[in-house]
Design a protein around this motif. Structure first.
Motif, PDB file in Angstrom:
ATOM      1  N   SER A  14      11.094  -8.619  45.276  1.00 40.93           N
ATOM      2  CA  SER A  14      12.230  -9.873  45.266  1.00 40.93           C
ATOM      3  C   SER A  14      12.871 -10.033  46.280  1.00 40.93           C
ATOM      4  O   SER A  14      13.456  -8.854  46.802  1.00 40.93           O
ATOM      5  N   VAL A  15      13.371 -11.023  46.757  1.00 42.52           N
ATOM      6  CA  VAL A  15      14.274 -11.228  47.795  1.00 42.52           C
ATOM      7  C   VAL A  15      15.258 -12.198  47.604  1.00 42.52           C
ATOM      8  O   VAL A  15      14.908 -13.481  47.457  1.00 42.52           O
ATOM      9  N   ASP A  16      16.557 -12.061  47.882  1.00 42.05           N
ATOM     10  CA  ASP A  16      17.494 -13.060  48.038  1.00 42.05           C
ATOM     11  C   ASP A  16      17.938 -13.280  49.588  1.00 42.05           C
ATOM     12  O   ASP A  16      17.973 -12.301  50.433  1.00 42.05           O
ATOM     13  N   TYR A  17      17.948 -14.482  50.115  1.00 44.25           N
ATOM     14  CA  TYR A  17      18.057 -15.004  51.543  1.00 44.25           C
ATOM     15  C   TYR A  17      19.182 -15.848  51.798  1.00 44.25           C
ATOM     16  O   TYR A  17      19.073 -16.801  50.920  1.00 44.25           O
ATOM     17  N   SER A  18      19.138 -16.048  52.908  1.00 46.30           N
ATOM     18  CA  SER A  18      20.086 -17.276  53.630  1.00 46.30           C
ATOM     19  C   SER A  18      19.440 -17.689  54.897  1.00 46.30           C
ATOM     20  O   SER A  18      18.688 -16.829  55.478  1.00 46.30           O
ATOM     21  N   PHE A  19      19.509 -18.916  55.069  1.00 48.92           N
ATOM     22  CA  PHE A  19      19.055 -19.445  56.326  1.00 48.92           C
ATOM     23  C   PHE A  19      19.817 -20.261  57.061  1.00 48.92           C
ATOM     24  O   PHE A  19      20.939 -21.003  56.652  1.00 48.92           O
ATOM     25  N   LEU A  20      19.438 -20.574  58.431  1.00 52.57           N
ATOM     26  CA  LEU A  20      20.186 -21.486  59.177  1.00 52.57           C
ATOM     27  C   LEU A  20      19.022 -22.294  60.103  1.00 52.57           C
ATOM     28  O   LEU A  20      18.259 -21.558  61.027  1.00 52.57           O
ATOM     29  N   ILE A  21      19.267 -23.579  60.020  1.00 56.31           N
ATOM     30  CA  ILE A  21      18.544 -24.369  60.824  1.00 56.31           C
ATOM     31  C   ILE A  21      19.292 -25.268  61.737  1.00 56.31           C
ATOM     32  O   ILE A  21      20.204 -25.862  61.475  1.00 56.31           O
ATOM     33  N   GLU A  22      18.985 -25.135  63.281  1.00 54.62           N
ATOM     34  CA  GLU A  22      20.073 -25.698  64.247  1.00 54.62           C
ATOM     35  C   GLU A  22      19.098 -27.110  64.801  1.00 54.62           C
ATOM     36  O   GLU A  22      18.140 -26.958  65.273  1.00 54.62           O
ATOM     37  N   GLU A  23      19.586 -28.229  64.193  1.00 56.40           N
ATOM     38  CA  GLU A  23      18.705 -29.578  64.499  1.00 56.40           C
ATOM     39  C   GLU A  23      20.001 -30.217  65.056  1.00 56.40           C
ATOM     40  O   GLU A  23      20.780 -29.840  65.812  1.00 56.40           O
ATOM     41  N   LYS A  24      19.830 -31.589  64.921  1.00 57.63           N
ATOM     42  CA  LYS A  24      20.998 -32.409  65.251  1.00 57.63           C
ATOM     43  C   LYS A  24      22.170 -32.182  64.356  1.00 57.63           C
ATOM     44  O   LYS A  24      23.374 -32.288  64.870  1.00 57.63           O
ATOM     45  N   THR A  25      22.041 -31.744  63.242  1.00 62.62           N
ATOM     46  CA  THR A  25      23.086 -31.224  62.278  1.00 62.62           C
ATOM     47  C   THR A  25      22.837 -30.037  61.899  1.00 62.62           C
ATOM     48  O   THR A  25      21.595 -29.520  61.494  1.00 62.62           O
ATOM     49  N   ARG A  26      23.717 -28.992  61.696  1.00 61.23           N
ATOM     50  CA  ARG A  26      23.512 -27.622  61.185  1.00 61.23           C
ATOM     51  C   ARG A  26      23.285 -27.574  59.852  1.00 61.23           C
ATOM     52  O   ARG A  26      23.996 -28.190  59.043  1.00 61.23           O
ATOM     53  N   MET A  27      22.114 -27.066  59.536  1.00 64.12           N
ATOM     54  CA  MET A  27      21.677 -26.902  57.816  1.00 64.12           C
ATOM     55  C   MET A  27      21.646 -25.380  57.743  1.00 64.12           C
ATOM     56  O   MET A  27      21.425 -24.644  58.240  1.00 64.12           O
ATOM     57  N   THR A  28      22.333 -25.202  56.456  1.00 61.84           N
ATOM     58  CA  THR A  28      22.300 -23.889  55.804  1.00 61.84           C
ATOM     59  C   THR A  28      21.965 -23.809  54.394  1.00 61.84           C
ATOM     60  O   THR A  28      22.268 -24.891  53.928  1.00 61.84           O
ATOM     61  N   GLY A  29      21.522 -22.672  53.667  1.00 57.56           N
ATOM     62  CA  GLY A  29      21.336 -22.523  52.292  1.00 57.56           C
ATOM     63  C   GLY A  29      20.962 -21.218  52.168  1.00 57.56           C
ATOM     64  O   GLY A  29      20.906 -20.319  52.910  1.00 57.56           O
ATOM     65  N   LYS A  30      20.694 -20.965  51.020  1.00 59.99           N
ATOM     66  CA  LYS A  30      20.404 -19.750  50.141  1.00 59.99           C
ATOM     67  C   LYS A  30      19.236 -19.915  49.322  1.00 59.99           C
ATOM     68  O   LYS A  30      18.971 -21.074  48.717  1.00 59.99           O
ATOM     69  N   GLY A  31      18.454 -18.889  49.019  1.00 60.09           N
ATOM     70  CA  GLY A  31      17.302 -19.151  48.036  1.00 60.09           C
ATOM     71  C   GLY A  31      17.016 -17.565  47.593  1.00 60.09           C
ATOM     72  O   GLY A  31      17.566 -16.590  48.042  1.00 60.09           O
ATOM     73  N   SER A  32      15.794 -17.740  46.742  1.00 59.16           N
ATOM     74  CA  SER A  32      15.409 -16.079  46.233  1.00 59.16           C
ATOM     75  C   SER A  32      13.843 -16.647  45.913  1.00 59.16           C
ATOM     76  O   SER A  32      13.366 -17.759  45.644  1.00 59.16           O
ATOM     77  N   ALA A  33      13.070 -15.466  46.048  1.00 55.53           N
ATOM     78  CA  ALA A  33      11.817 -15.348  45.851  1.00 55.53           C
ATOM     79  C   ALA A  33      11.283 -14.150  45.163  1.00 55.53           C
ATOM     80  O   ALA A  33      11.715 -13.051  45.748  1.00 55.53           O
ATOM     81  N   THR A  34       9.987 -14.324  44.402  1.00 53.86           N
ATOM     82  CA  THR A  34       9.634 -13.181  43.880  1.00 53.86           C
ATOM     83  C   THR A  34       7.945 -13.408  44.287  1.00 53.86           C
ATOM     84  O   THR A  34       7.450 -14.272  44.046  1.00 53.86           O
ATOM     85  N   VAL A  35       7.098 -12.295  44.688  1.00 55.94           N
ATOM     86  CA  VAL A  35       5.910 -12.145  45.102  1.00 55.94           C
ATOM     87  C   VAL A  35       5.312 -11.253  44.734  1.00 55.94           C
ATOM     88  O   VAL A  35       5.590  -9.957  44.817  1.00 55.94           O
ATOM     89  N   GLN A  36       4.045 -11.401  44.359  1.00 56.64           N
ATOM     90  CA  GLN A  36       2.994 -10.313  43.881  1.00 56.64           C
ATOM     91  C   GLN A  36       1.636 -10.591  44.387  1.00 56.64           C
ATOM     92  O   GLN A  36       0.805 -11.428  43.764  1.00 56.64           O
ATOM     93  N   LYS A  37       1.353  -9.953  45.251  1.00 56.77           N
ATOM     94  CA  LYS A  37       0.008 -10.215  46.197  1.00 56.77           C
ATOM     95  C   LYS A  37      -0.131 -11.796  46.407  1.00 56.77           C
ATOM     96  O   LYS A  37       1.009 -12.108  46.992  1.00 56.77           O
ATOM     97  N   ASN A  38      -0.967 -12.882  46.093  1.00 55.58           N
ATOM     98  CA  ASN A  38      -1.072 -14.205  46.240  1.00 55.58           C
ATOM     99  C   ASN A  38      -0.150 -14.931  45.252  1.00 55.58           C
ATOM    100  O   ASN A  38      -0.403 -16.179  45.501  1.00 55.58           O
ATOM    101  N   ALA A  39       0.524 -14.500  44.472  1.00 56.41           N
ATOM    102  CA  ALA A  39       1.394 -15.331  43.599  1.00 56.41           C
ATOM    103  C   ALA A  39       3.019 -14.989  43.848  1.00 56.41           C
ATOM    104  O   ALA A  39       3.286 -13.863  44.255  1.00 56.41           O
ATOM    105  N   PHE A  40       3.347 -16.289  43.408  1.00 50.83           N
ATOM    106  CA  PHE A  40       4.910 -15.963  43.974  1.00 50.83           C
ATOM    107  C   PHE A  40       5.811 -17.032  42.982  1.00 50.83           C
ATOM    108  O   PHE A  40       5.089 -17.760  42.578  1.00 50.83           O
TER     109      PHE A  40
END
Length: 208
Positions: free
Chosen positions: A43-69
């Protein structure tokens, strides 16, 4: 926009951290990472940044097991047991059900979990910086055209700390890993969404 962001950040299911080790020497650190992923549920908690015309940020979480998520981000939840995918918007009370396929896998890059060596050419480890701190990184170049063109995968020692993803439309996404954990694989039912017991206020769009 929500669907685009979900497609981008399903990538995060591919990058769990390995316990901190002495400095890595070659791209073998990527291969050891892949081997660790194949044996675990993470499992992972993460944050992200996308620089486009406007700056976009956010957070999320994911859990993965082989090809299931399963993934939670920006008000959406996505579940997949490797055969079926459920995209859930609880606020709108709507579920979209789709069959997983090579096409949907390439859209969300979840196939990288077990096929990173097939889909990417892995370059040698280099020295650089990530968020103004020293780090090593490997360049992963896509072997075939798709949503992801190139990934700079950053490590400190043998622990992945983030990545910079260049998409096919030249957008750049910077992703930082926060809390990360590993555990023994669990049941595939943990990666499904039960639509049978939803009340009549929900809309279920089954596209299979």
């Amino acid at each position: 926009m929500k669907k685009i962001l979900i497609s981008i950040f399903l990538l995060l299911a591919l990058w769990p951290a390995i316990a901190q080790q002495p400095a890595a020497q070659t791209e073998d650190v990527v291969q050891r990472f892949v081997e660790k992923v194949e044996k675990s549920q993470f499992s992972v908690d993460y944050s992200f940044l996308i620089e486009e015309k406007t700056r976009m940020t956010g957070k999320g979480s994911a859990t993965v097991q082989k090809n299931a998520f399963k993934l939670q981000q920006n008000g959406l939840e996505v579940y997949s047991d490797g055969q079926t995918r459920w995209t859930v918007d609880r606020a709108a009370k709507e579920v979209v059900v789709e069959a997983e396929s090579m096409e949907t896998s390439s859209d969300n890059a979840i196939s990288l979990l077990t096929e990173i060596n097939t889909l990417f050419a892995v370059g040698p480890l280099q020295e650089g910086t990530f968020q103004n701190q020293s780090a090593s990184y490997a360049i992963l170049s896509a072997k075939q055209a798709g949503n992801v063109h190139l990934v700079k995968f950053y490590f400190r020692g043998e622990a992945p700390i983030g990545m910079i993803v260049t998409l096919s439309d030249d957008r750049v996404v910077e992703i930082s890993f926060n809390r990360i954990g590993f555990k023994e694989p669990g049941k595939l039912t943990d990666f499904t969404f039960d639509t049978e017991h939803l009340d009549d206020s929900w809309i279920v769009n089954d596209l299979r």
